[in-house]
Scaffold this active site. Structure first.
Site, PDB file in Angstrom:
ATOM      1  N   CYS A  32       0.821  -1.212   0.000  1.00 38.11           N
ATOM      2  CA  CYS A  32       0.000   0.000   0.000  1.00 38.11           C
ATOM      3  C   CYS A  32       0.860   1.269   0.000  1.00 38.11           C
ATOM      4  CB  CYS A  32      -0.906  -0.039   1.230  1.00 38.11           C
ATOM      5  SG  CYS A  32      -1.742   1.490   1.623  1.00 38.11           S
ATOM      6  N   CYS A  35      -0.005   3.844   2.699  1.00 34.50           N
ATOM      7  CA  CYS A  35       0.445   3.390   4.019  1.00 34.50           C
ATOM      8  C   CYS A  35       1.872   3.860   4.293  1.00 34.50           C
ATOM      9  CB  CYS A  35       0.386   1.864   4.134  1.00 34.50           C
ATOM     10  SG  CYS A  35      -1.277   1.191   4.037  1.00 34.50           S
TER      11      CYS A  35
END
Length: 109
Positions: A32, A35
């Site tokens: 991600c 993230c």
């Protein structure tokens, strides 16, 4: 001292139930991109708010039970939990300032 603990499905409920302060759950994934942007902010907040909250970091893929329990639909995701209830929830990227603003609002209630 940082209050950031990497945890798993097997440990998270015990960590939450035994906490004597609110718990910020940070759901992330290695694949991600957002993230990677949010992680430094979560780490900074864990250090800055060490007296006020406990921060648990959970990778979503190997921990599907906790993802389901906290109804995480996308990452990064944050849940501020106190006792059995979610006090605040956010999914998607968030700046450190917005994160701190949200935490301050919840912690001062």
């Amino acid at each position: 001292m940082s209050n950031l603990i990497t945890t798993t499905d097997a440990q998270v409920q015990e960590e939450v139930s035994q906490a004597d302060q609110p718990v910020l759950l940070y759901f992330w994934a290695s694949w991600c991109g957002p993230c990677r942007l949010v992680s430094p902010s979560v780490e900074a907040v864990a250090q800055e708010y060490a007296e006020e909250i406990k921060v648990l970091k959970l990778e979503v893929d190997p921990n599907p039970e906790t993802v389901k329990t906290y109804q995480v639909e996308g990452v990064p995701a944050l849940r501020l939990v106190e006792g059995d209830s979610v006090q605040w929830s956010h999914e998607g990227a968030i700046t450190k300032d917005k994160l701190k603003e949200s935490l301050d609002r919840c912690l001062k209630q």
